[in-house]
Design a protein around this motif. Structure first.
Motif, mmCIF file in Angstrom:
data_model
loop_
_atom_site.group_PDB
_atom_site.id
_atom_site.type_symbol
_atom_site.label_atom_id
_atom_site.label_comp_id
_atom_site.label_asym_id
_atom_site.label_seq_id
_atom_site.Cartn_x
_atom_site.Cartn_y
_atom_site.Cartn_z
ATOM 1 N N MET A 108 0.840 -1.205 0.000
ATOM 2 C CA MET A 108 0.000 0.000 0.000
ATOM 3 C C MET A 108 0.872 1.252 0.000
ATOM 4 S SD MET A 108 -2.787 1.154 2.849
ATOM 5 C CE MET A 108 -3.636 2.720 2.724
ATOM 6 N N ILE A 109 0.597 2.163 -0.918
ATOM 7 C CA ILE A 109 1.358 3.409 -0.964
ATOM 8 C C ILE A 109 0.822 4.361 0.103
ATOM 9 C CG2 ILE A 109 2.004 5.401 -2.361
ATOM 10 C CD1 ILE A 109 3.252 2.758 -3.266
ATOM 11 N N LYS A 110 1.730 4.855 0.948
ATOM 12 C CA LYS A 110 1.334 5.762 2.023
ATOM 13 C C LYS A 110 1.940 7.162 1.883
ATOM 14 C CE LYS A 110 0.820 2.078 5.490
ATOM 15 N NZ LYS A 110 1.311 1.576 6.815
ATOM 16 N N ALA A 111 3.119 7.245 1.247
ATOM 17 C CA ALA A 111 3.825 8.529 1.215
ATOM 18 C C ALA A 111 4.414 8.819 -0.155
ATOM 19 C CB ALA A 111 4.934 8.539 2.268
ATOM 20 N N ILE A 112 4.392 10.089 -0.531
ATOM 21 C CA ILE A 112 5.053 10.545 -1.756
ATOM 22 C C ILE A 112 6.051 11.625 -1.374
ATOM 23 C CG2 ILE A 112 4.787 11.555 -4.043
ATOM 24 C CD1 ILE A 112 1.773 10.032 -2.422
ATOM 25 N N GLY B 167 7.544 7.316 9.159
ATOM 26 C CA GLY B 167 6.919 6.094 9.648
ATOM 27 C C GLY B 167 6.401 5.186 8.548
ATOM 28 N N VAL B 168 7.120 5.147 7.412
ATOM 29 C CA VAL B 168 6.704 4.289 6.307
ATOM 30 C C VAL B 168 7.864 3.416 5.837
ATOM 31 C CG1 VAL B 168 4.935 5.893 5.519
ATOM 32 C CG2 VAL B 168 7.237 6.048 4.567
ATOM 33 N N LYS B 169 7.531 2.281 5.249
ATOM 34 C CA LYS B 169 8.530 1.384 4.676
ATOM 35 C C LYS B 169 8.883 1.855 3.270
ATOM 36 C CE LYS B 169 6.501 -2.523 7.183
ATOM 37 N NZ LYS B 169 5.799 -3.824 7.036
ATOM 38 N N PRO B 170 10.058 1.485 2.749
ATOM 39 C CA PRO B 170 10.439 1.903 1.394
ATOM 40 C C PRO B 170 9.416 1.543 0.334
ATOM 41 C CG PRO B 170 12.332 0.974 2.523
ATOM 42 C CD PRO B 170 11.143 0.742 3.417
#
Length: 241
Positions: free
Chosen positions: A1-5, A164-167
């Motif tokens: 799941m994409i969480k951050a850009i 707080g996100v994974k790569p």
């Protein structure tokens, strides 16, 4: 799941190349207008060489320009250059076409947004604040403050940890294939190369590290949503009875 850009700043969010060229040209013209005894092409080309050698963040470009031209120190000429340079920057500073709409759309969709950029922290923050872009971003990571530049993996890893996100949950959007795209891909992020500005046709040996290429930032939200849909289709839990 994409969480951050994560976005680069110069020539990705802020239209830097054209602004810098205009500011430098106006600076040289103003120096000549106030008595610099050199033709424009000679002085401008010397200034470009100087910037290439010392970097764009060097704070004595116009003093050194006089030395390169074998001219005596003259505070009036230097002041004329500084005034024209900064007046141009303040007057013509613009975000890249479509940047604000793209950020607004992604923000509405609930994504974490951040900037990860090289450069002098004060200069970079000045661009962000003057263009009133701060409200779009959850955090800003600047290499000169962190002590490590792109494409070093540490700057990307530190940003991801802070957010707080994974790569694999993050996407890097930038105009430079080497520092932005190659750097982000090395730590496992998704990558979108924004083909824009002075690096639009450079560093092409790193193009394989770009998952996507866009010529308009407004293409980014669709790509982000597409990645999310692909992950849903590939997740066995989504299709479980």
């Amino acid at each position: 799941m994409i969480k951050a850009i994560l976005f680069d700043l110069d020539d990705t969010i802020v239209d830097t190349t054209r602004l810098a060229e205009m500011a430098r040209r106006n600076a040289v013209e103003n120096m000549i207008r106030h008595g610099l005894p050199v033709d424009f092409e000679t002085a401008y080309n010397e200034l470009l060489e100087l910037i290439n050698e010392y970097g764009s963040n060097f704070n004595r470009h116009f003093d050194y320009l006089l030395r390169r031209l074998e001219l005596p120190e003259n505070p009036k000429w230097v002041a004329a250059g500084v005034i024209a340079y900064h007046n141009t920057k303040f007057t013509y500073l613009r975000s890249v076409t479509g940047a604000r709409r793209t950020l607004l759309e992604l923000k509405k969709d609930g994504y974490i947004l951040a900037i990860i950029t090289d450069g002098d922290p004060i200069k970079q923050w000045e661009k962000i604040l003057r263009l009133e872009l701060e409200e779009f971003f959850d955090d800003v990571f600047i290499s000169d403050y962190l002590g490590v530049k792109k494409p070093h993996p540490k700057i990307f890893k530190r940003a991801l940890k802070k957010l707080g996100v994974k790569p694999e949950e993050a996407i890097m959007v930038g105009d430079r294939l080497y520092s932005d795209i190659y750097g982000a891909k090395q730590v496992g992020m998704h990558t979108i190369w924004f083909r824009y500005g002075k690096y639009a046709n450079r560093e092409l040996e790193y193009i394989d590290y770009a998952d996507f290429t866009v010529d308009n930032l407004e293409e980014v939200p669709e790509i982000v949503r597409g990645l999310g849909n692909e992950e849903e289709r590939s997740d066995p839990e989504v299709h479980a009875d």
